[in-house]
Design an enzyme around this catalytic site. Structure first.
Site, PDB file in Angstrom:
ATOM      1  N   CYS A 153      -1.124   8.586   7.409  1.00 30.38           N
ATOM      2  CA  CYS A 153      -2.460   8.215   6.922  1.00 30.38           C
ATOM      3  C   CYS A 153      -3.369   7.797   8.082  1.00 30.38           C
ATOM      4  O   CYS A 153      -2.907   7.170   9.045  1.00 30.38           O
ATOM      5  CB  CYS A 153      -2.341   7.062   5.943  1.00 30.38           C
ATOM      6  SG  CYS A 153      -1.486   7.473   4.421  1.00 30.38           S
ATOM      7  N   CYS A 199      -3.420   4.134   9.605  1.00 27.55           N
ATOM      8  CA  CYS A 199      -2.159   3.630  10.157  1.00 27.55           C
ATOM      9  C   CYS A 199      -1.576   4.552  11.225  1.00 27.55           C
ATOM     10  O   CYS A 199      -0.393   4.429  11.570  1.00 27.55           O
ATOM     11  CB  CYS A 199      -1.141   3.439   9.036  1.00 27.55           C
ATOM     12  SG  CYS A 199      -1.751   2.400   7.709  1.00 27.55           S
ATOM     13  N   CYS A 232       7.458   4.209   5.981  1.00 26.80           N
ATOM     14  CA  CYS A 232       6.578   3.951   4.839  1.00 26.80           C
ATOM     15  C   CYS A 232       7.351   3.421   3.641  1.00 26.80           C
ATOM     16  O   CYS A 232       6.775   2.786   2.764  1.00 26.80           O
ATOM     17  CB  CYS A 232       5.832   5.223   4.447  1.00 26.80           C
ATOM     18  SG  CYS A 232       6.902   6.525   3.817  1.00 26.80           S
ATOM     19  N   CYS A 264       0.836  -1.196   0.000  1.00 32.17           N
ATOM     20  CA  CYS A 264       0.000   0.000   0.000  1.00 32.17           C
ATOM     21  C   CYS A 264       0.881   1.259   0.000  1.00 32.17           C
ATOM     22  O   CYS A 264       0.673   2.180  -0.791  1.00 32.17           O
ATOM     23  CB  CYS A 264      -0.923  -0.015   1.226  1.00 32.17           C
ATOM     24  SG  CYS A 264      -2.093   1.340   1.275  1.00 32.17           S
ATOM     25  N   CYS A 265       1.902   1.280   0.890  1.00 31.14           N
ATOM     26  CA  CYS A 265       2.816   2.438   0.923  1.00 31.14           C
ATOM     27  C   CYS A 265       3.559   2.578  -0.398  1.00 31.14           C
ATOM     28  O   CYS A 265       3.827   3.684  -0.855  1.00 31.14           O
ATOM     29  CB  CYS A 265       3.815   2.288   2.065  1.00 31.14           C
ATOM     30  SG  CYS A 265       3.187   2.732   3.694  1.00 31.14           S
TER      31      CYS A 265
END
Ligand code: SF4
Length: 254
Positions: free
Chosen positions: A219, A222, A245, A138-139
């Protein structure tokens, strides 16, 4: 090449493009560190923006809890310095409002909100829950690859990491080499006291979530309130071993 194959090839770790170039860059960073590493943050920024990398340097900011301190210094040097914000699509609404407030207050005139590629999200995160299943991927899709694209054409970038934040940040120099760029960490030697003083003396507004106890803000899914003595970044990816990240350890950034 299909979209899926193109994305998968983006995810592969690339070998160093050119060993000689990497060595030269490391040597350059070492010499810059020897010459300017002990200078104060404003002098480092002024030298980097005006003298060493004129027109070829950008700031990368999360507009998080401490970001105003660095952005204020950058604005004192040159309000037109490009500022890259990784708009992951997962930020707290408070962060987006704070970004707009700081941009207006500091007079920053070249803020670039960089979004993930739609085809990457369609392939890997169509339902928006990749952060739960695979936060590293995702990062990578929402931060690392967009930053790589945004930094194309720049020779150096400035960020706000500090040694007191611990972990991999505990020994960062002021100037360091990435595979293709110099990374400038003008606040490397700052501690919480210097940050507090900068906010007080310059009348900088606090991030609304910092006032609620969030010491490090990324984010929404997280980020949690930090756990006191566990360190200012302890609220990030809580309950997992992930601490960064990836933009500071991406293959292209090493
Ligand atoms: S911090 Fe979380 S939501 Fe943001 S890009 Fe990384 S895994 Fe995704």
């Amino acid at each position: 090449m299909t979209a899926a194959r193109k994305i998968r090839s983006n995810l592969l770790v690339r070998p160093a493009a050119n060993q000689d170039q990497a060595l030269r860059l490391r040597e350059r960073a070492r010499l810059l560190e020897l010459r300017y590493g002990a200078a104060d943050a404003l002098a480092v920024l002024s030298t980097a923006i005006h003298d060493i990398f004129p027109g070829r340097i950008a700031v990368v900011s999360s507009f998080g809890a401490e970001s105003a301190a660095l952005l204020d210094l950058v604005a004192q040097v040159d309000r037109a310095t490009p500022v890259i914000f990784l708009e992951t699509g997962k930020h707290f609404p408070e962060t987006l409002a704070y970004r707009d407030e700081l941009v207006s207050r500091l007079g920053l005139s070249d803020v670039r909100s960089v979004t993930p590629a739609a085809e990457d999200l369609a392939w890997a995160d169509a339902d928006g829950t990749l952060w739960r299943r695979n936060p590293d991927l995702c990062c990578r899709l929402r931060k690392v690859l967009p930053l790589e694209r945004a930094l194309s054409g720049f020779s150096a970038w400035i960020n706000g990491r500090k040694r007191f934040q611990g972990g991999a940040r505990g020994t960062i120099p002021v100037f360091e080499a990435s595979e293709a760029r110099i990374k400038v960490n003008p606040l490397a030697h700052w501690g919480p006291e210097e940050i507090r003083r900068a906010f007080d003396q310059r009348g900088l507004p606090a991030h609304p979530l910092a006032l609620e106890g969030y010491a490090s803000i990324g984010c929404g899914p997280c980020t949690f309130k930090s756990c006191g003595e566990a360190g200012s970044r302890s609220g990030r990816w809580q309950g997992s071993t992930k601490t960064e990240c990836g933009i500071h350890r991406a293959p292209w950034a090493r």
